[in-house]
Scaffold this motif. Structure first.
Motif, PDB file in Angstrom:
ATOM      1  N   GLU A 220      37.415  50.885  42.149  1.00  0.00           N
ATOM      2  CA  GLU A 220      37.267  49.986  43.295  1.00  0.00           C
ATOM      3  C   GLU A 220      35.875  50.119  43.926  1.00  0.00           C
ATOM      4  OE1 GLU A 220      40.387  50.552  46.122  1.00  0.00           O
ATOM      5  OE2 GLU A 220      41.961  50.541  44.597  1.00  0.00           O
ATOM      6  N   VAL A 221      35.387  51.349  44.025  1.00  0.00           N
ATOM      7  CA  VAL A 221      34.088  51.589  44.653  1.00  0.00           C
ATOM      8  C   VAL A 221      32.954  51.084  43.778  1.00  0.00           C
ATOM      9  CG1 VAL A 221      32.505  53.360  45.511  1.00  0.00           C
ATOM     10  CG2 VAL A 221      34.947  53.523  46.009  1.00  0.00           C
ATOM     11  N   GLY A 222      33.082  51.246  42.437  1.00  0.00           N
ATOM     12  CA  GLY A 222      32.035  50.706  41.572  1.00  0.00           C
ATOM     13  C   GLY A 222      31.576  51.554  40.403  1.00  0.00           C
ATOM     14  N   ALA A 223      32.324  52.592  40.034  1.00  0.00           N
ATOM     15  CA  ALA A 223      31.932  53.412  38.875  1.00  0.00           C
ATOM     16  C   ALA A 223      32.020  52.587  37.596  1.00  0.00           C
ATOM     17  CB  ALA A 223      32.835  54.636  38.756  1.00  0.00           C
ATOM     18  N   LEU A 224      31.163  52.902  36.626  1.00  0.00           N
ATOM     19  CA  LEU A 224      31.177  52.184  35.356  1.00  0.00           C
ATOM     20  C   LEU A 224      31.897  52.962  34.257  1.00  0.00           C
ATOM     21  CD1 LEU A 224      30.067  49.660  33.788  1.00  0.00           C
ATOM     22  CD2 LEU A 224      28.256  51.182  32.976  1.00  0.00           C
TER      23      LEU A 224
ATOM     24  N   GLN B 222      42.021  44.168  40.928  1.00  0.00           N
ATOM     25  CA  GLN B 222      42.210  44.161  42.375  1.00  0.00           C
ATOM     26  C   GLN B 222      40.878  44.061  43.113  1.00  0.00           C
ATOM     27  OE1 GLN B 222      41.478  46.849  44.748  1.00  0.00           O
ATOM     28  NE2 GLN B 222      42.161  45.466  46.361  1.00  0.00           N
ATOM     29  N   ALA B 223      39.851  44.737  42.573  1.00  0.00           N
ATOM     30  CA  ALA B 223      38.540  44.769  43.222  1.00  0.00           C
ATOM     31  C   ALA B 223      37.666  43.576  42.855  1.00  0.00           C
ATOM     32  CB  ALA B 223      37.823  46.076  42.860  1.00  0.00           C
ATOM     33  N   HIS B 224      38.187  42.678  42.027  1.00  0.00           N
ATOM     34  CA  HIS B 224      37.440  41.495  41.579  1.00  0.00           C
ATOM     35  C   HIS B 224      36.145  41.881  40.864  1.00  0.00           C
ATOM     36  CE1 HIS B 224      39.496  38.236  44.260  1.00  0.00           C
ATOM     37  NE2 HIS B 224      40.363  39.059  43.676  1.00  0.00           N
TER      38      HIS B 224
END
Length: 253
Positions: free
Chosen positions: A99-103, A139-141
């Motif tokens: 959700e935060v943005g890890a790849l 969920q985080a688009h």
């Protein structure tokens, strides 16, 4: 608008096919009808607005209305290397980290890992971890589903360091370099590399040993602290990830 990730093989030039659990959710939970529109992604950065045209018993087909620009992906690739924690803590790291943005998520075994590693059980857990990443990305688009690797050994993890532009190891005894100071000092240099790769290594419940920190530094890692408070392993992973993305302007400016 509802978003679904589908295999690349089901993503045609002008049509898509939605099957499996995604079709069940679309048809049974969302009660989709012909003419409804959803966003469909291949999980690798290709997004499209799709209009449902055919509804089957366990699948749905749709026509691609428009290609969409990639959204929700940070300008920096962060790899979260997490020593296997107890219980379902890694699930939390993967879900919230996505959700935060890890790849990329790199579970690994370290000296103080208390989990008894069982390759057969881990194979089943790996499927669950990857499903959690997929659902969290929906969920985080996001446009990309983060990779979740099979657990690595400590030595295997260290071998990945040369593939990154910056590698950091969080160490609770680090009294000198703090994460924010290191990021502030290297952000300009990294920004000139296009889309930089940053690896952040988080220890288990008992932390890293001095030997592991020394080995990581010898391999090219920089030891950093996360402040004066001792964080739980799953908290440390998310705090470090958020701090890095904040420094790159990825947390709302």
């Amino acid at each position: 608008m509802q978003r679904y990730f589908i295999p690349e093989s089901q993503f045609g030039a002008d049509r898509v096919l939605i099957t499996g659990d995604d079709a069940h959710h679309l048809l049974r939970v969302m009660r989709a009808e012909s003419g409804d529109e959803v966003i469909v992604s291949d999980g690798k950065g290709k997004d499209a607005l799709v209009r449902i045209t055919v509804i089957g018993k366990n699948e749905a087909e749709g026509e691609i209305v428009d290609a969409l620009p990639v959204s929700g992906e940070p300008a920096v690739d962060v790899w979260v290397a997490q020593s296997l924690p107890k219980g379902d803590k890694l699930e939390t790291v993967i879900q919230k980290g996505t959700e935060v943005g890890a790849l990329r998520f790199l579970p690994f075994l370290s000296e103080r890992t208390v989990v008894q590693y069982d390759e057969k059980k881990e194979a089943k857990r790996l499927d669950r971890w990857r499903e959690i990443a997929k659902e969290a990305a929906e969920q985080a688009h996001r446009s990309v589903i983060p990779e979740v690797e099979a657990p690595l050994s400590w030595k295997e993890l260290l071998k990945l360091i040369p593939e990154t532009d910056l590698a950091l190891i969080c160490y609770e005894k680090e009294s000198g370099q703090q994460l924010r100071a290191v990021m502030s000092g290297t952000k300009e240099r990294l920004s000139g590399k296009g889309k930089p790769r940053i690896l952040i290594a988080i220890g288990p419940e008992g932390g890293f040993t001095e030997k592991e920190v020394a080995e990581a530094e010898a391999a090219g890692c920089r030891s950093v602290g996360l402040g004066s408070r001792i964080l739980r392993t799953e908290t440390a992973a998310l705090v470090a990830l958020a701090c890095i993305l904040y420094e790159f302007g990825e947390m709302g400016g």
